[in-house]
Design a protein around this motif. Sequence first.
Motif, PDB file in Angstrom:
ATOM      1  N   ARG A 284       0.811  -1.220   0.000  1.00 35.34           N
ATOM      2  CA  ARG A 284       0.000   0.000   0.000  1.00 35.34           C
ATOM      3  C   ARG A 284       0.846   1.272   0.000  1.00 35.34           C
ATOM      4  NH1 ARG A 284      -2.925  -3.998   2.433  1.00 35.34           N
ATOM      5  NH2 ARG A 284      -5.178  -3.978   2.028  1.00 35.34           N
ATOM      6  N   ARG A 285       2.152   1.154   0.100  1.00 29.53           N
ATOM      7  CA  ARG A 285       2.996   2.340   0.236  1.00 29.53           C
ATOM      8  C   ARG A 285       3.192   3.077  -1.087  1.00 29.53           C
ATOM      9  NH1 ARG A 285       7.654   1.378   4.833  1.00 29.53           N
ATOM     10  NH2 ARG A 285       6.326   0.295   6.361  1.00 29.53           N
ATOM     11  N   ILE A 286       3.231   2.356  -2.197  1.00 30.22           N
ATOM     12  CA  ILE A 286       3.380   2.995  -3.502  1.00 30.22           C
ATOM     13  C   ILE A 286       2.267   2.437  -4.394  1.00 30.22           C
ATOM     14  CG2 ILE A 286       4.944   3.510  -5.424  1.00 30.22           C
ATOM     15  CD1 ILE A 286       7.290   2.906  -3.635  1.00 30.22           C
ATOM     16  N   PRO A 287       1.047   2.909  -4.218  1.00 26.51           N
ATOM     17  CA  PRO A 287      -0.092   2.323  -4.941  1.00 26.51           C
ATOM     18  C   PRO A 287      -0.044   2.542  -6.445  1.00 26.51           C
ATOM     19  CG  PRO A 287      -0.762   4.307  -3.754  1.00 26.51           C
ATOM     20  CD  PRO A 287       0.629   3.971  -3.285  1.00 26.51           C
ATOM     21  N   GLU A 288       0.845   3.451  -6.909  1.00 30.62           N
ATOM     22  CA  GLU A 288       0.989   3.635  -8.357  1.00 30.62           C
ATOM     23  C   GLU A 288       1.617   2.397  -9.009  1.00 30.62           C
ATOM     24  OE1 GLU A 288       1.571   7.669  -6.351  1.00 30.62           O
ATOM     25  OE2 GLU A 288       2.213   5.591  -6.035  1.00 30.62           O
TER      26      GLU A 288
END
Length: 338
Positions: A284-288
């Motif tokens: 979930r930290r870099i949802p891109e």
Amino acid sequence: MSQRRAKLGYLLNRARRLRPGNLIEFASQVQRVSKAPKFVIIADMLWCSVRYDMGFRDYAVWDIRLLNARERKTWMTHPKSNSITKLYNDPAAYHRFEDKISFYGEFADVIHREWIDARTATDDEVGAFIAKHGRVIAKPAASEGGSGISVYPASEATDASAFRARLIAADQTLVEELLVQHEAMSSLYPDSVNTLRMITYYDPDADTLHLLAAVLRIGNGASIDNFASGGMFTLLDEHGVALYPGVDKNSNVYVEHPKTGTSIVGFAVPKYDEVLVLLEDIVRRIPEIRYVGWDIAITPEGPAVIEGNHNSSVFQPKPSASGVRTGLLPIYKAAIGF
């Protein structure tokens, strides 16, 4: 980018890089499990490249020659993985994974090791860091497949200025302490950190993590466990237990590790439940970047993130070693919907 355009671009790039020697090499590898003439194997390999969007190494490693058309349709492939990357990962965020120093900054609380950037640190700081840890690992700040990695003892850094200059010249500017792996992981092979490759897809709309494949990677004759460096892999069940013998890039099969004699089938990864909890956080930290292959080590204190790959390799059971004749494509499709 549409799936069709991504696939076409990838196929055109592969065609430009096609080397006849690769076809012959992989056809020879296939002949370990098939008595078909080499020209027949090569023709089938080329057909599968188009029909099933399949790389030549995919064809060899997954024993595709042994499978019928219905079974072949179930195999995940590297070209398909590339298409998923193009469709669901934002190129503008790639650098947050590719630049390891940036990645270490974002995931500082879960990498569980000290590190230093030789480009920005002083000679004295580099010397003090190596003296503190005794042995360090140095690597490029941006690299793939374990390339450019070396381990240095403190004895090679008695002249801190010369050693720092050596690191910069070799593009080994990321210097970090060596992780101590869990005793059980070391029993597999003690000369490398044996890691897990956890391939995930995160659906931000449903806020749901999908674990597509859980892989145990084991070193064999090198200081790293990468497939490209002679390492082997096997798949894990939902409890972190190895399901099949290990397989390396040349399709060698290992029921036991040849260096330690430790049984690979049935090996239980320690602290595996903690790995699953960790994944729920880091995806979930870099949802891109929704599709990631996470490399995770198991230390005595728990899991430590090594890196994240926005273009993960593919891992599946090898039919001749596992008896499994279907691949993981249905799992990918169910999770991602492509």
